[in-house]
Each structure stands twice: as C-alpha cells, then as structure tokens.
Design an enzyme around this catalytic site. Structure first.
Site, PDB file in Angstrom:
ATOM      1  N   ASP A 100      93.150-113.516 -59.901  1.00 19.72           N
ATOM      2  CA  ASP A 100      92.584-112.273 -59.405  1.00 19.72           C
ATOM      3  C   ASP A 100      93.677-111.265 -59.128  1.00 19.72           C
ATOM      4  OD1 ASP A 100      91.623-113.691 -56.195  1.00 19.72           O
ATOM      5  OD2 ASP A 100      93.516-112.782 -56.791  1.00 19.72           O
ATOM      6  N   LYS A 158      89.437-107.254 -59.608  1.00 19.63           N
ATOM      7  CA  LYS A 158      89.209-105.819 -59.714  1.00 19.63           C
ATOM      8  C   LYS A 158      90.487-105.191 -60.247  1.00 19.63           C
ATOM      9  CE  LYS A 158      86.987-106.608 -55.351  1.00 19.63           C
ATOM     10  NZ  LYS A 158      87.237-106.559 -53.920  1.00 19.63           N
ATOM     11  N   MET A 169      91.251-107.641 -44.540  1.00 24.98           N
ATOM     12  CA  MET A 169      90.269-106.738 -45.158  1.00 24.98           C
ATOM     13  C   MET A 169      89.776-105.686 -44.180  1.00 24.98           C
ATOM     14  SD  MET A 169      88.066-109.565 -47.283  1.00 24.98           S
ATOM     15  CE  MET A 169      88.041-110.784 -45.987  1.00 24.98           C
TER      16      MET A 169
HETATM   17  N1  SAH Z   1      93.106-115.500 -49.752  1.00 25.61           N
HETATM   18  C1  SAH Z   1      93.865-114.391 -49.240  1.00 25.61           C
HETATM   19  C2  SAH Z   1      93.003-113.362 -48.564  1.00 25.61           C
HETATM   20  C3  SAH Z   1      92.097-112.626 -49.502  1.00 25.61           C
HETATM   21  S1  SAH Z   1      91.148-111.407 -48.697  1.00 25.61           S
HETATM   22  C4  SAH Z   1      94.918-114.926 -48.281  1.00 25.61           C
HETATM   23  O1  SAH Z   1      94.872-116.093 -47.916  1.00 25.61           O
HETATM   24  O2  SAH Z   1      95.814-114.178 -47.919  1.00 25.61           O
HETATM   25  C5  SAH Z   1      92.101-109.961 -49.060  1.00 25.61           C
HETATM   26  C6  SAH Z   1      92.832-109.491 -47.829  1.00 25.61           C
HETATM   27  O3  SAH Z   1      93.998-110.261 -47.632  1.00 25.61           O
HETATM   28  C7  SAH Z   1      93.343-108.081 -47.938  1.00 25.61           C
HETATM   29  O4  SAH Z   1      92.346-107.143 -47.653  1.00 25.61           O
HETATM   30  C8  SAH Z   1      94.416-108.073 -46.870  1.00 25.61           C
HETATM   31  O5  SAH Z   1      93.861-107.996 -45.593  1.00 25.61           O
HETATM   32  C9  SAH Z   1      94.978-109.471 -47.018  1.00 25.61           C
HETATM   33  N2  SAH Z   1      96.159-109.485 -47.894  1.00 25.61           N
HETATM   34  C10 SAH Z   1      96.338-110.161 -49.020  1.00 25.61           C
HETATM   35  N3  SAH Z   1      97.582-109.973 -49.528  1.00 25.61           N
HETATM   36  C11 SAH Z   1      98.201-109.154 -48.669  1.00 25.61           C
HETATM   37  C12 SAH Z   1      99.514-108.593 -48.592  1.00 25.61           C
HETATM   38  N4  SAH Z   1     100.437-108.835 -49.526  1.00 25.61           N
HETATM   39  N5  SAH Z   1      99.801-107.798 -47.551  1.00 25.61           N
HETATM   40  C13 SAH Z   1      98.905-107.540 -46.588  1.00 25.61           C
HETATM   41  N6  SAH Z   1      97.662-108.045 -46.608  1.00 25.61           N
HETATM   42  C14 SAH Z   1      97.311-108.846 -47.619  1.00 25.61           C
END
Ligand code: SAH
Length: 503
Positions: A35, A56, A171
C-alpha cells in the site's frame, strides 16, 4: 500445492526500518501487494516479484478490502508466495485482522510479520519515548478517524481524558477539530503538551511541539497533510532535549549524487547518515571498452612493465577481472609495482589482497605524476585508464623520460537525458547541493542541466574538478580538501555549519 501469504509490516517509511524477517519474506515472494504508506524503496528487497500497488496512489485503481482479500486467496491457491506489505505494523490500524481472517477461512497458510508502528517510530524519531519513566507508565494507541459521539463509537473520550499515560492518535489530521474538541470537552487540560510528528523517519520529517489546545490550529495553519501522529501527554516534554533526527547536520537538505549508479552508495550512504535526502542522477555511465585487444596484449606481457598505474576503482576491477578472464591470476603481476591515484583506488587493490607501492598524499593525478616522475627515466609504465580523462600522468611521465603505454580498460560516457523530475526540481531551486566528483561529471552536468546549475550549490572533489566547472562559468560553494568521497561530504558539512545556506 497452495502457497503462503505473509502479512508484513514495512515500518514507518525509512527503508532501514523493515525487519530482517520482513526482508527475507520479500526476497522469496512471487507477488507483493503493497500500500501507499510502504516506502517503495523497500520493494528493492523483492527484485524478482510482481509488484502490485493496492493503495491510494493516484494512477492505480483503488482496491477495496475484499478485492485485496480475494487476490491474496487466489494467488495463494495458485501456489504463489505472496507478501502483503503494509506501512507500520500490519496489525495496527491496518485491517490485518480482516486479511488474516479471510485467509484462515480458506485454509490458507499465513504468517504475520510485525513492523515498527508509527506511534513507536514517532516517539523515537522525534525524541519523545512514549513511556518515558518520568512521565508515563502507560500508552494508548487511538484512531482519530472515528466520529466522536457517534452511536456505535468504541472510543470513550472521558476515559481517554482520564487515562494515566500517553495518548497517541493515528489518522488524526483531517479530523483534528473533532477529536481535540472531544478530548478537551471530556476534561483533558488544554495545556497538556502535545507533539505532532509528520512523515516520521523520512528525510522531510516535521515535528511540532505545542499544547493540546493548539494542535488543531497548528495543523490548519501549517496546512499539514497526512500521515501524521499526534502524541499527547507529559512524555513529549522530553522531545526538545532528546530530539536527534532533525538535529543531524544535513537534515532537511536535498543532495543530488551524480556518480554512476553502481558507485553511488559510497557517497549517498554517508550523506543519508548525516540526515540528507539523497537523489540519484548519474551523469556518466561506465561500460566495457569497445576493444579489449590492446588491454589483452599489455596484460600478456605484464611482467615487462615496471609500474602499473590505476586512476580509479573501476580501472582496478576492470583490469583484474580481465586478467582472470584471460585464464591468469594475480601471480601474473609478480614483482610489478602498483600505483594508485587515491585511497579508494588503493582500497580496490587491497580487496584483491594487493598492496599498492605508491599512493600520493593528495589524491590527484598531478601529485601521483610528480611522485612517479622522480624515478621514471627509462622505466616502463602501463596506465590503465578510462576512455577519457586527464592526460597529466602520461605527459609528466613521458617528460621525465619514461616509456608510457596507455590502455583503455573501461568506457566512460555521458549518461542519457536526465530524469525530468530531477531537472524540474533543479530548475525550481529545490535541490540544495549537487555533488561533482570528477571533471567528466562536471562537463556532463553542464550538458544535462545548463543554467539550472546556478540554482543549486555545487560541491567539487578537487581543484581540478573546480576548474572543469569554471570552464562552464560555474563556481562551487564547497570544494573538498581531501580529494575523495568523504572529503566531499566534509566540505558540504563545513559550508552548512558556516551558515552559507543562501545563494
Ligand atoms: N499500520 C500503520 C498505521 C496505518 S493507519 C502503523 O502501524 O503505523 C495510517 C496512519 O498511520 C496515518 O494516518 C498516520 O497517523 C500514521 N502513520 C503512518 N506512517 C506514518 C509516518 N511515517 N509518520 C507519521 N504518521 C504515520
């Protein structure tokens, strides 16, 4: 035979943050479904796999969860090894449970490979460990996507406001007004320290420290886009003192490395280590010589030379590989003396367990020529060189009475037209530094980018390279004092620390 599906966490974005197990799964995958949060650089662990972007991502179609589940099932039933690569951890706000359940229902073998989830990465990369023992003994991972107060909501903001520890919101960018208002209304103090960490672990990571009451304003005022994590709680007080990522000397700087791709790492790695975002655009390409016969003839009587002189690592590798492919080995070199123009070239010889007899103190051809010329009269020199390059070695040695033979062991040609994205970024003044690590690179860059080179800062490897730039009407902002890759990196750092940030 049915295949297997690996639900793999890619980590927060930095390609080094994938686990060893995750990389091993990618290496054996036939197909990878990834993704948009999974950094595509991580996909280089899967050079043979078919790659499907299911996120997306603009151009590609957006897959629904059941499209993804169905494809995973179908591929596994066909016997394929499949990696489903997800940003962060595959089981934290990532619908990993739905994918696992769909696979389990079909009796398909699967494994879940954890990843570094954004909350933990944000805490570490921004210097705010979320369970800092002075401030928090618990942490909660919370989605900011749920509408506060909606009937079926699983979130109880009053409980969250009372929660004795750090709150970490995922998020929560587009919904920031709603969740911050709900938390404040539920009694959480507006003075509670908060840290917004955007694109954590990436070269453009942003971290913003403010009270909870200001989080929404900050996000709107700065027009922050996802992905961002918001950490709320006293633990973030540690951040200003403990932050390290954005304090690295080249953090926030974009540097264009222009060496041939197979040699870019030697310069790109130390620049990245210092915090730079490195872009690659080779200005020259290295290939086999069009005609090996002069090389073969010289190597067949290699004992007749007093000195072999190498001016680059490419020359060392090309020569010794050629010797081997002629059915001979290092013993053929016997008592012939070896000279190299610089330390990197010397190290290339050492990799073959050959110790050069001469490496000049300053790594330029002029210096090597002067050192060799002292005892050159009547001696036979074989220069193993590129198809183009400076003539100073041959000229100085010949003038000193030496018998000089030159053979081309590799071709150096200008790279074809540059990546249009790089050209556009350079023209827009978005690239802070361009490295110029040889005269041939200087000239090729002139052809590739023309006047756009005035919109960046150039870092040269030596006075000779600076002269090649001068012929194009350009002057470097930094010139190495040690004429090798680490010298270029040091020159950039020196210039940055003097605050020469504007041009
Ligand atoms: N599975 C992912 C989360 C997916 S939901 C995890 O464990 O991190 C998507 C959210 O993850 C984003 O909206 C943001 O809040 C957070 N996120 C993912 N990558 C990020 C990054 N590099 N920096 C800040 N927030 C991040």
């Amino acid at each position: 035979m049915t295949g297997k599906v690996y639900l793999v966490g890619a980590g927060p974005g930095d390609p080094g943050m994938i686990t060893v197990r995750g990389a091993a799964c990618l290496a054996k995958a036939h197909v990878v479904l990834y993704d948009y949060l999974a950094n595509p650089l991580i996909l280089s662990h899967a050079p043979k796999a078919e790659l499907l972007c299911v996120g997306k991502h603009g151009q590609t179609k957006i897959w629904t969860q059941s499209d993804i589940n169905n494809r995973l099932i179908k591929l596994a039933q066909q016997g394929q090894v499949v990696v489903r690569l997800k940003g962060g951890d595959p089981a934290v706000f990532a619908r990993g449970a739905e994918e696992a359940a769909a696979l389990a229902a079909e009796g398909i073998a699967y494994e879940i490979v954890p990843g570094v989830t954004a909350a933990l990465a944000a805490g570490s990369f921004a210097g705010a460990p979320i369970t800092h023992r002075d401030y928090a003994s618990a942490a909660a991972l919370i989605t900011g996507q749920e509408q506060p107060g909606k009937q079926e909501s699983l979130l109880d903001y009053e409980a969250l406001a009372r929660f004795p520890g750090t709150l970490v919101f995922y998020m929560g960018v587009t919904t920031v007004d709603a969740w911050t208002a709900a938390l404040l209304q539920a009694g959480k103090s507006g003075d509670t320290p908060a840290l917004i960490v955007r694109r954590c672990s990436m070269p453009d990571q942003q971290s913003i420290f403010c009270p909870l009451a200001e989080v929404a304003n900050e996000i709107h005022r700065r027009r922050l886009r996802p992905p961002a994590i918001v950490i709320v709680g006293d633990a973030v007080q540690a951040a200003p003192a403990l932050s390290w990522f954005d304090k690295r000397p080249l953090f926030g700087r974009k540097v264009l490395v222009t060496r041939p791709n197979h040699q870019a790492d030697g310069l790109a790695d130390p620049l990245r280590e210092l915090g730079a975002e490195v872009l690659l655009q080779p200005a020259i390409e290295i290939s086999e010589p069009t005609d090996w016969s002069p090389v073969d003839a010289a190597l067949s009587q290699v004992q007749s030379y007093d000195w072999l002189v190498f001016s680059s690592k490419n020359g060392v590798n090309a020569t010794l590989d050629r010797l081997r492919s002629l059915g001979r080995d290092l013993r053929a070199l016997g008592g012939v003396k070896l000279a190299t123009v610089g330390q990197a070239t010397a190290d290339a010889l050492r990799a073959y367990h050959l110790e050069p007899d001469l490496v000049p103190e300053r790594f330029i051809a002029d210096e090597l020529a002067a050192a060799l010329a002292q005892d050159a009269s009547g001696k036979r020199f074989l220069l193993l060189r590129a198809s183009r390059g400076r003539e100073v070695l041959a000229e100085t040695l010949t003038a000193a009475g030496a018998i000089v033979e030159q053979v081309v062991v590799y071709n150096s040609t200008d790279a074809p037209a540059p990546d249009p994205k790089i050209s556009a970024a350079l023209a827009a003044g978005e690239i802070d530094w361009v490295t110029v690590t040889s005269s041939a690179i200087a000239r090729s860059l002139g052809t590739m980018f023309g006047a756009s080179l005035k919109k960046t800062r150039l870092a040269t490897i030596s006075p000779q390279t600076t002269s090649a730039l001068a012929e194009l009407g350009l002057a470097p902002a930094a010139e190495a004092t040690q004429y090798d890759m680490s010298g270029v990196v040091a020159a950039i750092c020196r210039s940055e620390s003097r605050g020469e940030n504007e041009f």
